[in-house]
Enzyme design. Sequence first.
Site, PDB file in Angstrom:
ATOM      1  N   ASN A  26      54.413  32.506  32.123  1.00  0.00           N
ATOM      2  CA  ASN A  26      53.588  33.237  31.169  1.00  0.00           C
ATOM      3  C   ASN A  26      54.394  34.306  30.445  1.00  0.00           C
ATOM      4  OD1 ASN A  26      51.695  35.557  30.371  1.00  0.00           O
ATOM      5  ND2 ASN A  26      50.279  33.873  30.739  1.00  0.00           N
ATOM      6  N   LYS A  60      53.614  40.625  26.127  1.00  0.00           N
ATOM      7  CA  LYS A  60      52.197  40.266  26.126  1.00  0.00           C
ATOM      8  C   LYS A  60      51.434  41.440  25.511  1.00  0.00           C
ATOM      9  CE  LYS A  60      50.929  36.971  27.647  1.00  0.00           C
ATOM     10  NZ  LYS A  60      50.864  35.589  27.089  1.00  0.00           N
ATOM     11  N   ASP A 250      48.432  36.234  34.558  1.00  0.00           N
ATOM     12  CA  ASP A 250      47.737  34.938  34.617  1.00  0.00           C
ATOM     13  C   ASP A 250      48.113  34.071  35.814  1.00  0.00           C
ATOM     14  OD1 ASP A 250      46.088  35.356  32.481  1.00  0.00           O
ATOM     15  OD2 ASP A 250      47.295  34.272  31.035  1.00  0.00           O
TER      16      ASP A 250
END
Length: 284
Positions: A26, A60, A250
């Site tokens: 991720n 992110k 995640d």
Amino acid sequence: MKQKVVSIGDINVANDLPFVLFGGMNVLESRDLAMRICEHYVTVTQKLGIPYVFKASFDKANRSSIHSYRGPGLEEGMKIFQELKQTFGVKIITDVHEPSQAQPVADVVDVIQLPAFLARQTDLVEAMAKTGAVINVKKPQFVSPGQMGNIVDKFKEGGNEKVILCDRGANFGYDNLVVDMLGFSIMKKVSGNSPVIFDVTHALQCRDPFGAASGGRRAQVAELARAGMAVGLAGLFIEAHPDPEHAKCDGPSALPLAKLEPFLKQMKAIDDLVKGFEELDTSK
């Protein structure tokens, strides 16, 4: 019906060609972990004969909580990507969140990704289009499959037709996602038969309505991926982690890295079967 081919170097991506795996982690947690995960993906995909593009985020920017880990940032992230390319010879996909990031990222990686939450931001789309890079567009959870043609048109107006579309589920009430299997063919149709891929990892998100991070349904990753592959897609998007319970982002939706090979064996078997069928037109 003729399907559009988008080339990532020597990898051809199309709805009627053998599926391409867009897989990795991720977010870049560390240089060493990225090397470890990439090496495992490369080993498995080479063994199974699956075309492969490594995926990770350097930032992110859309985390739920201000306290959540975001990644190493642009400069350090590009250094890690360059080392991965030099070491393993892989193609790389990563996402950008601001127009100013588009060109510096496109100078290093092979595919730049438009995040779902930002897919209608015209300034960002135009900046990404100008790079000339291959683009992966995540379908927003709040946008119907039929509306994706408008986003593709923005890229075309910007002079870039090298567009891949990616479904990652649709809002189903509050804090839940479902995948409309009929939507894949609609996305193909409205985009001029552009390649369509399936992000099974993020489709498994299921939020705690009062929590600071996304939950997930990792136990169902194989069955949801099998359903998507049965449609006949250009590629599969999957994130894995050697220790999902302690992943920095995640983890609840991530495939355990040790399960990658048996998982991909199933996906390849389904893809080979479905794409061996004669085209069947049931519209008339």
